[in-house]
Design a protein around this motif. Sequence first.
Motif, PDB file in Angstrom:
ATOM      1  N   ASP A 700       0.821  -1.223   0.000  1.00 40.42           N
ATOM      2  CA  ASP A 700       0.000   0.000   0.000  1.00 40.42           C
ATOM      3  C   ASP A 700       0.851   1.267   0.000  1.00 40.42           C
ATOM      4  OD1 ASP A 700      -2.107  -1.626  -0.031  1.00 40.42           O
ATOM      5  OD2 ASP A 700      -2.906  -1.130   1.947  1.00 40.42           O
ATOM      6  N   ILE A 701       1.994   1.194   0.672  1.00 39.52           N
ATOM      7  CA  ILE A 701       2.853   2.392   0.723  1.00 39.52           C
ATOM      8  C   ILE A 701       3.370   2.722  -0.668  1.00 39.52           C
ATOM      9  CG2 ILE A 701       5.061   3.271   1.604  1.00 39.52           C
ATOM     10  CD1 ILE A 701       4.490   1.898   4.192  1.00 39.52           C
ATOM     11  N   ILE A 702       3.751   1.684  -1.437  1.00 41.49           N
ATOM     12  CA  ILE A 702       4.266   1.928  -2.791  1.00 41.49           C
ATOM     13  C   ILE A 702       3.181   2.571  -3.655  1.00 41.49           C
ATOM     14  CG2 ILE A 702       4.929   0.730  -4.926  1.00 41.49           C
ATOM     15  CD1 ILE A 702       6.770  -0.987  -3.215  1.00 41.49           C
ATOM     16  N   LEU A 703       1.928   2.159  -3.467  1.00 38.37           N
ATOM     17  CA  LEU A 703       0.846   2.759  -4.258  1.00 38.37           C
ATOM     18  C   LEU A 703       0.397   4.097  -3.675  1.00 38.37           C
ATOM     19  CD1 LEU A 703      -1.349  -0.353  -5.141  1.00 38.37           C
ATOM     20  CD2 LEU A 703       0.367   0.797  -6.534  1.00 38.37           C
ATOM     21  N   GLY A 704       0.853   4.419  -2.456  1.00 39.62           N
ATOM     22  CA  GLY A 704       0.539   5.731  -1.881  1.00 39.62           C
ATOM     23  C   GLY A 704      -0.714   5.761  -1.031  1.00 39.62           C
ATOM     24  N   TYR A 705      -1.173   4.583  -0.519  1.00 36.70           N
ATOM     25  CA  TYR A 705      -2.412   4.550   0.263  1.00 36.70           C
ATOM     26  C   TYR A 705      -2.153   4.086   1.682  1.00 36.70           C
ATOM     27  CZ  TYR A 705      -4.357   4.923  -4.349  1.00 36.70           C
ATOM     28  OH  TYR A 705      -4.626   5.353  -5.609  1.00 36.70           O
ATOM     29  N   GLY A 706      -3.235   4.114   2.496  1.00 39.15           N
ATOM     30  CA  GLY A 706      -3.162   3.560   3.845  1.00 39.15           C
ATOM     31  C   GLY A 706      -2.312   4.402   4.769  1.00 39.15           C
ATOM     32  N   ASP A 707      -1.905   3.787   5.867  1.00 38.74           N
ATOM     33  CA  ASP A 707      -1.119   4.495   6.883  1.00 38.74           C
ATOM     34  C   ASP A 707       0.333   4.539   6.424  1.00 38.74           C
ATOM     35  OD1 ASP A 707       0.270   5.376   9.048  1.00 38.74           O
ATOM     36  OD2 ASP A 707      -0.176   3.653  10.341  1.00 38.74           O
ATOM     37  N   PRO A 708       0.877   5.743   6.163  1.00 43.73           N
ATOM     38  CA  PRO A 708       2.251   5.805   5.649  1.00 43.73           C
ATOM     39  C   PRO A 708       3.295   5.301   6.648  1.00 43.73           C
ATOM     40  CG  PRO A 708       1.374   8.024   6.022  1.00 43.73           C
ATOM     41  CD  PRO A 708       0.247   7.069   6.256  1.00 43.73           C
ATOM     42  N   SER A 709       2.919   5.229   7.943  1.00 47.62           N
ATOM     43  CA  SER A 709       3.928   4.776   8.930  1.00 47.62           C
ATOM     44  C   SER A 709       3.781   3.287   9.220  1.00 47.62           C
ATOM     45  CB  SER A 709       3.789   5.579  10.224  1.00 47.62           C
ATOM     46  OG  SER A 709       2.517   5.343  10.795  1.00 47.62           O
ATOM     47  N   SER A 710       2.946   2.578   8.435  1.00 50.50           N
ATOM     48  CA  SER A 710       2.660   1.177   8.780  1.00 50.50           C
ATOM     49  C   SER A 710       3.872   0.273   8.630  1.00 50.50           C
ATOM     50  CB  SER A 710       1.510   0.653   7.904  1.00 50.50           C
ATOM     51  OG  SER A 710       1.893   0.739   6.542  1.00 50.50           O
ATOM     52  N   ALA A 711       4.880   0.671   7.836  1.00 51.88           N
ATOM     53  CA  ALA A 711       6.049  -0.199   7.658  1.00 51.88           C
ATOM     54  C   ALA A 711       7.208   0.208   8.566  1.00 51.88           C
ATOM     55  CB  ALA A 711       6.498  -0.174   6.201  1.00 51.88           C
ATOM     56  N   HIS A 712       6.972   1.189   9.464  1.00 46.37           N
ATOM     57  CA  HIS A 712       8.037   1.576  10.400  1.00 46.37           C
ATOM     58  C   HIS A 712       8.254   0.433  11.389  1.00 46.37           C
ATOM     59  CE1 HIS A 712       9.831   3.909  13.825  1.00 46.37           C
ATOM     60  NE2 HIS A 712      10.500   4.407  12.803  1.00 46.37           N
ATOM     61  N   TYR A 713       9.488   0.259  11.850  1.00 42.64           N
ATOM     62  CA  TYR A 713       9.770  -0.929  12.677  1.00 42.64           C
ATOM     63  C   TYR A 713       8.903  -0.974  13.935  1.00 42.64           C
ATOM     64  CZ  TYR A 713      12.742   1.817  15.926  1.00 42.64           C
ATOM     65  OH  TYR A 713      13.202   2.707  16.854  1.00 42.64           O
ATOM     66  N   SER A 714       8.500   0.192  14.445  1.00 36.17           N
ATOM     67  CA  SER A 714       7.707   0.210  15.682  1.00 36.17           C
ATOM     68  C   SER A 714       6.319  -0.399  15.461  1.00 36.17           C
ATOM     69  CB  SER A 714       7.566   1.638  16.196  1.00 36.17           C
ATOM     70  OG  SER A 714       6.944   2.442  15.197  1.00 36.17           O
ATOM     71  N   GLY A1023       4.271  11.008   3.504  1.00 35.24           N
ATOM     72  CA  GLY A1023       4.287  11.071   4.962  1.00 35.24           C
ATOM     73  C   GLY A1023       4.913   9.870   5.643  1.00 35.24           C
ATOM     74  N   VAL A1024       5.735   9.101   4.921  1.00 34.65           N
ATOM     75  CA  VAL A1024       6.439   7.968   5.548  1.00 34.65           C
ATOM     76  C   VAL A1024       7.439   8.539   6.558  1.00 34.65           C
ATOM     77  CG1 VAL A1024       8.040   6.067   5.094  1.00 34.65           C
ATOM     78  CG2 VAL A1024       6.185   6.514   3.493  1.00 34.65           C
ATOM     79  N   PRO A1025       7.498   7.970   7.780  1.00 34.76           N
ATOM     80  CA  PRO A1025       8.408   8.532   8.806  1.00 34.76           C
ATOM     81  C   PRO A1025       9.872   8.443   8.357  1.00 34.76           C
ATOM     82  CG  PRO A1025       6.999   6.802   9.729  1.00 34.76           C
ATOM     83  CD  PRO A1025       6.767   6.797   8.261  1.00 34.76           C
ATOM     84  N   THR A1026      10.634   9.472   8.676  1.00 31.65           N
ATOM     85  CA  THR A1026      12.057   9.486   8.314  1.00 31.65           C
ATOM     86  C   THR A1026      12.905   9.740   9.553  1.00 31.65           C
ATOM     87  OG1 THR A1026      11.939  11.862   7.878  1.00 31.65           O
ATOM     88  CG2 THR A1026      11.635  10.407   5.991  1.00 31.65           C
ATOM     89  N   VAL A1027      14.143   9.252   9.501  1.00 32.49           N
ATOM     90  CA  VAL A1027      15.132   9.642  10.520  1.00 32.49           C
ATOM     91  C   VAL A1027      15.965  10.740   9.881  1.00 32.49           C
ATOM     92  CG1 VAL A1027      17.052   8.883  11.952  1.00 32.49           C
ATOM     93  CG2 VAL A1027      15.218   7.278  11.392  1.00 32.49           C
ATOM     94  N   ASP A1028      15.916  11.948  10.426  1.00 28.18           N
ATOM     95  CA  ASP A1028      16.651  13.068   9.825  1.00 28.18           C
ATOM     96  C   ASP A1028      17.957  13.276  10.577  1.00 28.18           C
ATOM     97  OD1 ASP A1028      14.508  15.036   8.048  1.00 28.18           O
ATOM     98  OD2 ASP A1028      13.690  13.439   9.276  1.00 28.18           O
ATOM     99  N   LEU A1029      19.072  12.970   9.918  1.00 31.16           N
ATOM    100  CA  LEU A1029      20.375  13.192  10.548  1.00 31.16           C
ATOM    101  C   LEU A1029      20.527  14.701  10.779  1.00 31.16           C
ATOM    102  CD1 LEU A1029      22.605  10.720   8.492  1.00 31.16           C
ATOM    103  CD2 LEU A1029      21.265  10.288  10.542  1.00 31.16           C
ATOM    104  N   ASP A1030      21.032  15.073  11.964  1.00 29.75           N
ATOM    105  CA  ASP A1030      20.919  16.491  12.323  1.00 29.75           C
ATOM    106  C   ASP A1030      22.229  17.132  12.770  1.00 29.75           C
ATOM    107  OD1 ASP A1030      21.234  15.170  14.655  1.00 29.75           O
ATOM    108  OD2 ASP A1030      19.317  15.739  15.541  1.00 29.75           O
TER     109      ASP A1030
END
Length: 1365
Positions: A700-714, A1023-1030
């Motif tokens: 679903d993320i590849i097609l752009g639907y559903g919860d964008p954070s669903s594939a996050h490890y948490s 809106g997929v969650p990212t880790v932003d190096l800072d």
Amino acid sequence: MAALMGSLMGAQQEPPPPKKIVAPTVSQINAEFVTQLANKYWAPHVKKKLPFESKVIEDVYGKEMVRSKFAIRKIMLLEFSQYLENYLWMNYSPEVSSKAYLMSICCMVNEKFRENVPAWETFKKKPEHFPFFFKHVLDASLVENDNEFSLQEQTILLLFLDHCFNSLEVDLIRGQVQQLISLPMWMGLQPGRLALELKKTPKLRKFWNLIKKNDEKMDENTRAQAYQERRFLSQLIRKFISVLKLIPTSGPLSMDKVHYCERFVELMIDLEALLPTRRWFNMILDDSHLVVHCYLSSLAKRNKEGHLFCQLLDMLKFYTGFEINDQTGNALTENEMTTIHYDRITSLQRAAFAHFPELYNFALSNVSAVDTRDSLIKLFGPLSPNTLHQVASYLCLLPSLPEGEDTSYEKEFLLELLVSRHERRISQIQQLNQMPLYPTEKIIWDENIVPTEYYSGEGCLALPKLNLQFLTLHDYLLRNFNLFRLESTYEIRQDIEDSVSRMKPWQSEYGGIVFGGWARMAQPIVSFTVIEVAKPNIGENWPMRVRADVTVNLNVRDNIKDEWEGLRKHDVCFLITVRPTQPYGTKFDRRQLFVEQTGLVYVRGCEIQGMLDDKGRVIEEGPEPKPRLKGDSRTFRVFLDPNQYQQDMTNTIQNGTEDVYETFNIIMRRKPKENNFKAVLETIRNLMNTDCVVPDWLHDIILGYGDPSSAHYSKMPNQIASLDFNDTFLSIGHLKASFPGYSIKVTVEDPALQIPPFRITFPVGSDTVKKRKECDEEKAEGSKTLIVEPHIIPNRGPYPYNQPKRNTIQFTHTQIEAIRAGMQPGLTMVVGPPGTGKTDVAVQIISNLYHNFPEQRTLIVTHSNQALNQLFEKIMALDIDERHLLRLGHGEEELETEKDFSSFIEFRAFELLRSGLDRSKYLLVKEAKIIAMTCTHAALKRHDLVELGFKYDNILMEEAAQILEIETFIPLLLQNPQDGFSRLKRWIMIGDHHQLPPVIKNMAFQKYSNMEQSLFTRFVRVGVPTVDLDAQGRARASLCNLYNWRYKNLGNLPHVQLLPEFRTANAGFLYDFQLINVEDFHGVGESEPNPYFYQNLGEAEYVVALFMYMCLLGYPAEKISILTTYNGQKHLIRDIINQRCGNNPMIGRPNKVTTVDRFQGQQNDYIILSLVRTKAVGHLRDVRRLVVAMSRARLGLYIFARVSLFQNCFELTPAFSQLTARPLQLHIIPTEYFPAVRQNGEHPSHQVHVIKNMPQMANFVYNMYMHMIQTSRQHRQQDLLPPPTLVEESEMLQSQESEIVQSKELEMETETEIKCTPMETVEEKVLDEKQKIAEEIEEQHRKMPEHPGRDSDSEDSETEDGSEK
């Protein structure tokens, strides 16, 4: 200078850009009425502005926009002046709203989309009036009266609405648009159709009843407003059909009507191609029979004006019948599509049986006998219009016909409605399999599909768009397939035009063909014969293969002959037929149409099988040397495209056209690097023919639907509790600092034993059911505690080389979060701003996966070989067994490591594998744990890898934001699924979407189709969650401020403040960065000897003078790079360096002279940057290019530009406000030598000189150089004397004359050849001095090579060794 540019232009006869927009110059901008108004009312730099007056908006709209017929130049000026941000929206309210106000805002938003700059930011800052404004736009779009809103104005409104529907990720827009496209819009259906659809799905009836109840509770006004919104799209379609019917079949036609119709169909396609908009709208569109109306319209019958309309219509028809369930969003299988087709036919047969005795034959036939177009027309054609209307109304396609009344519809419409709805359709995958992969002349020169490079962004095109979402995986692959094919076609067109025009085909006196020139990449064909047409495979109607022999006469230079003989198996060539009509000796004019001039008739692709030997056998590739053939005649055996061959032969037989394959007279080859399009297209087509299994957690993320954070490890069900971090942490203190907010519990008390490596147990959500209160308390306590267990690596032996290699980098807590996420299953996205250690994080993730999961295999994919090599060299420095590393592709030669196969001697089978390729295959399948390749290699070799049974569990992608969407997707599918599931467990993408995207050469595909959007960027937008190096460790903190505003909390690592190189000032400069204003030189700013090939001589000379100044102060030349934003300027700077200092041992050449785009991913201590443009900002307006330009320097950045142009650009404000806060003239300290002792920010003890312009700097550098030559000659034993003090401009002439005299004497004395040329001042000169200078400069630049070509950086494929070490 002018003469030089004139000669350049004369030499390079380039076509004028057909659609190129000439941007207004600064002087024109200043003279414009708009600018004068802006300076009074809204310009950002004006302190005292006049109060808001709505009359200003009326005047601007009436005088500037409407009167000029919305000329793009006027709208560009307005948008650039920040009209929208600082005047229109800032002062908008329902009280002041008017037609001119509304149209002005829509025009500005459309222009922002055309320029590809963010459009909605201003509205987000002040959203309260947006709902009112949007409703006003909807009302205006439905106005029937042309006097209120002209068709041109309504087209602008349509385009605005299209942008809104394509911006659903913006909350503000989505809130307004959702009301137009939700289930209640079915109010627009005719009652019979609505009842039928609700009956099919009982769940929908429930919702419908709820909607009705809610409507009853509304008050009168709210309900009327809601009904109006729900019916908006139905009413808009009706309005469009009324406009379409006004177009006559022949005679004069207003293009405003055509443009309105094209934009409307584009809007319909975009609504159909997005699931959220399509879900309920598709039924409305179907009920309106829009596609039938369009196909029968007069516009569709007009070949010239209706050409693009028909192409758009084909796309709309494709999407209306797309194989998807609109409600669930699931792709429909072939069986399900067949069932739908059969249901439609049988319901028609039932209606015929029950009510129409004249259709008994039809009703009783089997489906396959009556479902072709011909048989349906034969059966329904004889019926009267009234009977056809009644049949349609029984199927709820039309309202029922009242008794005794005649139908108002034409028979042609009624018949087409029934036939097009019930005819058998070829499935999408069959259509794709029958499609030839090579482009033909029909596509190559069709401007609507493959526009010229000068696409301005004004019109719409018949191209698919890549936005945020896709309907199904098939739709996703198909859009990418089409765009990839067309982008390749564009490059093929450039190659054909170049090669064929070089060959100069002319008509001979006897009507034959004669070639007046020659081309390296093309040869005349001596003979061409088709030698094999194999039988088709079962179930196919095209031959299995078609082979032909092509003979050429290679009477050319040996090196070119070798290139032709070196053609390898699978190389793609093109067979071309030209029939020139021009007599011998006619000059080719690049401004005229290529096809007409050369008489090009056909183009067909082919693939080399091999060259034939003297016995007529194909010479196989292998270890044996190739036989040497006598003479110049060579024959190549080629594979032709079977689909194309079948189409051509059918055409010849059915229509009596000539046989294409008997006409070819030119064969053209292409550079191998650019010629892999066919293999990639085959890969995509193969993927579409297999059940491509994407892991469930990604689909679903590849097609752009559903919860964008669903594939996050948490959120992954298989999260791993305990992980061994191996050598990630340097000490227990480092570990504690890496997890702020957690309490750390170490399993051993003794501090002496608390040494790495550590195994960490993380709190993972427990599934056991407990009382909620207990559970919450435990959660709060446990979720923040980490259990750390030090462990000892088994001893590997007594010698130093037995000790494992260890990581030495002290990772920050954000880097640790990225490493932790990468070790867990799921999708990890790491945004790495410049200098934040992206590669180090990648390498540590790879190492940790290798040690934690020794049975798993990791695939590394990067955009370039260079990045892969950097990554590999860092992997080699860690504790990873070399036997488990494998690098595939062409870049391994450059690696600084030599793989030693001797360690595999214990494998008996390994000795039997002779070639390197066989050994690589063995390692790939059996031994390697870490396999690396570029994304292109993955796309080319997918078939081979799957065949070999290649398997992997993890993918890590570096430079992910620079990889094309489709080339990011293919590596997910390089293995066969296991039991119908993908074994992929982790996908780690590391990149930076704020830097430059993948290179797309054609502007239309880049902008209109959004092909430059990488998958990484799309995931960030979704809106997929990212880790932003800072924390960056590359540049001085002050330089970092020039670009850190683009990132979330980007700070500096401690060493950036502590190390001596960052604390000391730049020798010879007052500032560590400066923007230096460059005015016209000899009255010329930017020049354009060829389209888009921009140069600026004043800036180029200034840049080189500064480089020479730095080298004379002792800066190492390799620590300096010169960058520019355009190819033309790059070539000019290289030429000037060659002339002034390239071969001078005292100065030398800079490390690189290249474009900003080429230098992405690289860095240097000192960067000198030329921005070139003086008329319009150009492509630096893309903030991503600005970020790359600002972030390449570590210690010093000196930018040369026309400040008045760039400081007014809204998008560049955050950087340019910092740059313009410092003086705009170069401040130097010529007596301070490298390396400097002065601390940063400390006032210099030496005198500071201010350089006013380029001639002064060039003159100063010349004097300084002469002085150094003199002192080194006369005072070898003493220290150098200080350079001469800076002369004022009035004194410059005398000092320069004396220097010239000195130089003449010195030339006799010294052996050092002086490569510096004095540059003289421009302002105060007598006439003959001016004349002399002009002649001198012209003479200097006469030897410069002419550089044809485009300016976009993508063209810059040559090796950059022209002026670099």
